[in-house]
Design a protein around this motif. Sequence first.
Motif, PDB file in Angstrom:
ATOM      1  N   ALA A 220      44.084  47.102  39.213  1.00  0.00           N
ATOM      2  CA  ALA A 220      44.853  47.009  38.032  1.00  0.00           C
ATOM      3  C   ALA A 220      46.249  46.116  38.445  1.00  0.00           C
ATOM      4  N   GLU A 221      46.856  46.861  39.355  1.00  0.00           N
ATOM      5  CA  GLU A 221      48.253  46.129  39.562  1.00  0.00           C
ATOM      6  C   GLU A 221      48.178  44.656  40.277  1.00  0.00           C
ATOM      7  N   LEU A 222      47.119  44.747  41.026  1.00  0.00           N
ATOM      8  CA  LEU A 222      46.752  43.340  41.662  1.00  0.00           C
ATOM      9  C   LEU A 222      46.701  42.188  40.543  1.00  0.00           C
ATOM     10  N   GLU A 223      45.814  42.646  39.664  1.00  0.00           N
ATOM     11  CA  GLU A 223      45.470  41.773  38.342  1.00  0.00           C
ATOM     12  C   GLU A 223      46.726  41.318  37.591  1.00  0.00           C
ATOM     13  N   ASN A 224      47.632  42.315  37.539  1.00  0.00           N
ATOM     14  CA  ASN A 224      48.934  42.168  36.756  1.00  0.00           C
ATOM     15  C   ASN A 224      49.636  41.168  37.490  1.00  0.00           C
ATOM     16  N   ARG A 228      51.476  37.611  36.053  1.00  0.00           N
ATOM     17  CA  ARG A 228      52.938  37.418  36.079  1.00  0.00           C
ATOM     18  C   ARG A 228      53.452  36.432  37.111  1.00  0.00           C
ATOM     19  N   ASP A 229      52.477  35.861  37.914  1.00  0.00           N
ATOM     20  CA  ASP A 229      53.021  34.696  38.879  1.00  0.00           C
ATOM     21  C   ASP A 229      53.473  33.739  38.130  1.00  0.00           C
ATOM     22  N   PRO A 230      54.578  33.020  38.152  1.00  0.00           N
ATOM     23  CA  PRO A 230      55.044  32.196  37.467  1.00  0.00           C
ATOM     24  C   PRO A 230      54.349  30.810  37.490  1.00  0.00           C
ATOM     25  N   VAL A 231      54.081  29.997  36.640  1.00  0.00           N
ATOM     26  CA  VAL A 231      53.459  28.829  36.469  1.00  0.00           C
ATOM     27  C   VAL A 231      54.064  27.906  37.301  1.00  0.00           C
TER      28      VAL A 231
END
Length: 462
Positions: A220-224, A228-231
């Motif tokens: 779940a944290e990997l998905e978060n 959150r990775d900036p565009v």
Amino acid sequence: MHPLEAELRSLLEAQNGFSPVDGAGDDDDDEIPVGRPVPEYAAVIDAFPSATVADIHAVVKRMVAAGLGEECLRAYSTCRGDFLQESISRLGFRHGPPWPAAEEEIARWVEVVRVAVFILFPSERRLCNRVFAGLAAAGDLSLAETCRGAMRRLFAFPEAAATASRSPERLFGLMDVYEALRELVPEIASVFSGESSSVLLLQSAAAGARLAAAVRDVFAELENRIRRDPVAPPVAGGGLHPMTRYVVNYLRAACRSRRTLEEIMNEDGGAAAGDQIGWAMDLLLGNLESKSKCYRNPAQSFLFLLNNGWYISQKVKDGELGILLGEDWIRGQTASVRRWRSSYQRTTWGEVIDLLNASREASSGSFSPAPASSLGEKLQLFNELFGETYRNQTGWVVADERLATELRASAIELVLPAYQSFLRRLRSSPALEKSLGRLVMYSPADVRARINRLFKWSARNL
């Protein structure tokens, strides 16, 4: 202290100088014997001569008969418990938490706990059976109390693992500990089969369940992290994004333990491992789509998607990751890559090809009559479009050499025949005969050479 308790302690402590793993924890020797799931449990029993075992048994019976069962239990479990703790220390396990632990600490714990579960605890079970012969309930309770401290100490390690941070980098250590526990649970159930010691079995099962929950939380944290990775900012040259490389290789590594991952994800009716990984990959692809919009040039936007999509396809097409994702997901990804490739070619060369074929009749493929001035204007426009495309894309990146080669070959196959046909049309015009040398900036060989120079720096700089 009652004389019988003192006698029992004396008999037990006289033998506790021997360890079945004697010398394994010496400072100058880091090697640890690995427990084997075979009945080689005579080491602890052999530490007690038969006569001594008989004497201990006799004292135990007298204490129970005299109403000193509690004192008997305390004396026996304390002496043998100290022996277990010392044995575990001499194996090299001197601490538990805090977590995270380094890989070598996890490996050390796995080896020590296997020795404890496959050799030390069964040996204590066998010794209890002989010392408390005819006193099954007392023997079971003594075994539980003897091993309780060692179990608590050993299982503090997975407990700490299960309650620590949810950083994705912790996944592999968690799975190592989980797999070790899974192997041990049947043996623990065999050793601690009595009612009094069932709590120790429950402790090991609970630790495994918490580790499984921790693994699910890590995903779940990997998905978060993906969300959150900036565009922005965009990757230079439309190349491979670091997040793509990180996520795909992370999941490939996780899937090397595919069966363990499936087991963990399916616990308590959770989502299947393939679905969980598919969601992570879909999140990544959605994030890449958003990142592609940062490029002003549509062709570069599609090249960015192609680079990353191609990388994903190559990494998942074989191996355990591909098995978990499934054929439908892989087919969909392959179709997306084809679409991005076609869109890149169209936005890069479409205007050039349309210009070259503008006067070609769709029905016969022959050229309709056109004024020389119109042909000359088209040639000048081709020079501008081709030159601008070459200049723009000289610094663009293709992360895979095979893909770069295929893109160059496709461009040559698309542009060169149309350009050669256009040049033949120009040469057939008498009005342009004298100015043709001045108007033609690129020979067919020049066009081929420039296309072949595209992406040449990519493989050297990635």
